[in-house]
Design an enzyme around this catalytic site. Structure first.
Site, PDB file in Angstrom:
ATOM      1  N   ARG A 122      61.066  -6.149  -0.324  1.00 55.07           N
ATOM      2  CA  ARG A 122      62.353  -6.631   0.170  1.00 55.07           C
ATOM      3  C   ARG A 122      62.542  -6.200   1.616  1.00 55.07           C
ATOM      4  O   ARG A 122      63.286  -5.268   1.914  1.00 55.07           O
ATOM      5  CB  ARG A 122      63.480  -6.127  -0.723  1.00 55.07           C
ATOM      6  CG  ARG A 122      63.627  -6.933  -1.986  1.00 55.07           C
ATOM      7  CD  ARG A 122      65.014  -6.830  -2.542  1.00 55.07           C
ATOM      8  NE  ARG A 122      65.297  -7.934  -3.451  1.00 55.07           N
ATOM      9  CZ  ARG A 122      66.452  -8.104  -4.076  1.00 55.07           C
ATOM     10  NH1 ARG A 122      67.430  -7.250  -3.875  1.00 55.07           N
ATOM     11  NH2 ARG A 122      66.634  -9.126  -4.882  1.00 55.07           N
ATOM     12  N   GLN A 127      61.198 -12.230   3.410  1.00 53.39           N
ATOM     13  CA  GLN A 127      62.326 -12.854   2.716  1.00 53.39           C
ATOM     14  C   GLN A 127      61.996 -14.251   2.199  1.00 53.39           C
ATOM     15  O   GLN A 127      62.384 -14.630   1.087  1.00 53.39           O
ATOM     16  CB  GLN A 127      63.536 -12.914   3.655  1.00 53.39           C
ATOM     17  CG  GLN A 127      64.840 -13.213   2.949  1.00 53.39           C
ATOM     18  CD  GLN A 127      66.043 -12.997   3.856  1.00 53.39           C
ATOM     19  OE1 GLN A 127      65.886 -12.716   5.048  1.00 53.39           O
ATOM     20  NE2 GLN A 127      67.229 -13.129   3.319  1.00 53.39           N
ATOM     21  N   ASP A 130      60.125 -14.294  -1.225  1.00 56.75           N
ATOM     22  CA  ASP A 130      60.753 -13.564  -2.332  1.00 56.75           C
ATOM     23  C   ASP A 130      61.024 -14.480  -3.524  1.00 56.75           C
ATOM     24  O   ASP A 130      62.109 -15.042  -3.674  1.00 56.75           O
ATOM     25  CB  ASP A 130      62.048 -12.914  -1.837  1.00 56.75           C
ATOM     26  CG  ASP A 130      62.682 -12.002  -2.869  1.00 56.75           C
ATOM     27  OD1 ASP A 130      62.155 -11.911  -3.994  1.00 56.75           O
ATOM     28  OD2 ASP A 130      63.722 -11.388  -2.553  1.00 56.75           O
ATOM     29  N   SER A 133      63.931 -13.581  -6.057  1.00 60.26           N
ATOM     30  CA  SER A 133      65.264 -14.022  -5.657  1.00 60.26           C
ATOM     31  C   SER A 133      65.444 -15.518  -5.849  1.00 60.26           C
ATOM     32  O   SER A 133      66.483 -15.974  -6.326  1.00 60.26           O
ATOM     33  CB  SER A 133      65.530 -13.642  -4.192  1.00 60.26           C
ATOM     34  OG  SER A 133      65.652 -12.239  -4.062  1.00 60.26           O
ATOM     35  N   TYR A 227      68.044  -2.557  -4.294  1.00 60.39           N
ATOM     36  CA  TYR A 227      68.151  -2.610  -5.749  1.00 60.39           C
ATOM     37  C   TYR A 227      69.006  -1.446  -6.242  1.00 60.39           C
ATOM     38  O   TYR A 227      69.116  -0.407  -5.590  1.00 60.39           O
ATOM     39  CB  TYR A 227      66.771  -2.506  -6.407  1.00 60.39           C
ATOM     40  CG  TYR A 227      65.889  -3.708  -6.226  1.00 60.39           C
ATOM     41  CD1 TYR A 227      66.097  -4.871  -6.975  1.00 60.39           C
ATOM     42  CD2 TYR A 227      64.823  -3.684  -5.334  1.00 60.39           C
ATOM     43  CE1 TYR A 227      65.261  -5.970  -6.823  1.00 60.39           C
ATOM     44  CE2 TYR A 227      63.981  -4.782  -5.170  1.00 60.39           C
ATOM     45  CZ  TYR A 227      64.215  -5.916  -5.918  1.00 60.39           C
ATOM     46  OH  TYR A 227      63.393  -7.006  -5.774  1.00 60.39           O
TER      47      TYR A 227
END
Length: 367
Positions: A122, A127, A130, A133, A227
């Site tokens: 992360r 990004q 990911d 996500s 997280y």
């Protein structure tokens, strides 16, 4: 360099790793894509679309994998599926620890490498890669639809000739990617929404979506990468106390709380469920990692004191077209990071590649 894409064989899996749009973009990197016939059909992508995008259609997985340097998948392959992998090739897929024991020896024998999509770090640079996500976004959306379908009432306020119906109350536990999407979806459907998280930093995000933030006093548990981290015993008691007070008059509860590498935190006890309104519905998105609710059974529906507890599995696969598009774009971003002048360049010293590498050139790095 060839990339292989084969049909997913895991039960209930309807996604495909690469969609036709991404085939075209991979070609710009001087990459050839071999797609097993029918690989994208259950996600809404026919063979003709792949052929039009420039993919080579293979009769079966062995033909697709022949000579491929990079194998892109959604679910991890079974050990026997990995046998045709070319020596020195690289597999990229979700690779949960439970799926690895039988697979790792095969990859070692083939001197292969394996990158786990759930281990994308992360950081800003990663990004666009990911996949956790991207898929969690869809899971949060679908969880609300599942819950709304199981309820005995509608979510929005409705004024009719027969009188006014009050809006339902929805409570989202965990304000990560899935939780925020669940909040937004429940709000769009007209529910009065509240949300809980152990990370005070997400309060502003929750409120920006029009939901009320519920906090547990003196609990702050933000870990690495944004997280949540595992709670101490006293913090867990305070969390259960706050959740227990709020949940009693809720109509729909969506739980999304997970801690990487740990069983899902227990946020709803049997007594809490029994205290809820008859007809209420709980959708536990942490079912696969043990569940946030004490009563959750993965893949099953449980009834307790008039409350329905759903433990759905792999919700993104129930929205295969958009889930595949998003996942394929994650893989494209990764390929753009890994490929140099048409060849694969794996550097485990790189902060992205190194974090994802479960196996490198046959050496198991993360058992």
């Amino acid at each position: 360099m060839r990339i292989a894409v084969v049909r997913e064989t895991a039960p209930g899996e309807r996604r495909v790793a690469v969609v036709p749009e991404v085939v075209t973009r991979l070609a710009r990197l001087k990459l050839e894509v071999a797609v097993e016939r029918g690989a994208g059909l259950s996600a809404g992508f026919p063979d003709e679309a792949y052929a039009a995008a420039g993919a080579m259609l293979a009769a079966g997985p062995a033909e697709a994998l022949a000579g491929a340097a990079l194998w892109l998948k959604v679910q991890p392959p079974r050990p026997e599926e990995a046998e045709p992998l070319a020596e020195g090739a690289t597999l990229v897929s979700f690779l949960p620890a439970a799926a690895r024991p039988g697979l790792l020896p095969v990859l070692s024998r083939r001197r292969a490498s394996a990158l786990a999509m759930e281990l994308v770090p992360r950081i800003t640079r990663a990004q666009s890669m990911d996949a956790l996500s991207s898929q969690a976004t869809l899971a949060g959306y679908k969880a609300v639809l599942l819950g709304a379908s199981a309820m005995g009432k509608i979510l929005p306020m409705l004024t009719t000739a027969a009188g006014t119906l009050a809006p339902a109350k929805a409570f989202i536990l965990g304000a990560g990617v899935a939780g925020l999407q669940a909040i937004a979806t429940a709000r769009r459907l007209g529910a009065v929404v509240s949300a809980f998280d152990v990370r005070p930093a997400v309060k502003e995000q929750v409120q920006s979506l029009g939901a009320t933030f519920v906090a547990a006093a003196q609990v702050q548990a933000e870990g690495q990468g944004g997280y949540a981290r595992e709670l101490a015993e006293e913090q867990q008691r305070l969390v259960l106390e706050a959740v227990g007070k709020h949940v009693v008059d809720q109509d729909l509860v969506i739980t999304t709380a997970q801690v990487p590498g740990r069983p899902a935190p227990r946020l709803l006890t049997r007594d809490m469920v029994r205290a809820m309104r008859p007809g209420a519905v709980i959708v536990d998105l942490a079912a696969e990692s043990g569940g946030n609710c004490e009563l959750t059974r993965a893949g099953e529906t449980v009834q307790e004191a008039g409350v329905t507890v759903l433990g759905p599995l792999n919700l993104p696969a129930t929205l295969p077209l958009h889930a595949s598009q998003m996942y394929a774009r994650n893989l494209l971003a990764l390929a753009q990071h890994l490929v140099r002048d048409g060849a694969l360049a794996l550097d485990v010293a790189d902060e992205i590649t190194g974090a994802m590498a479960v196996v490198h050139q046959g050496e198991v790095r993360k058992p």
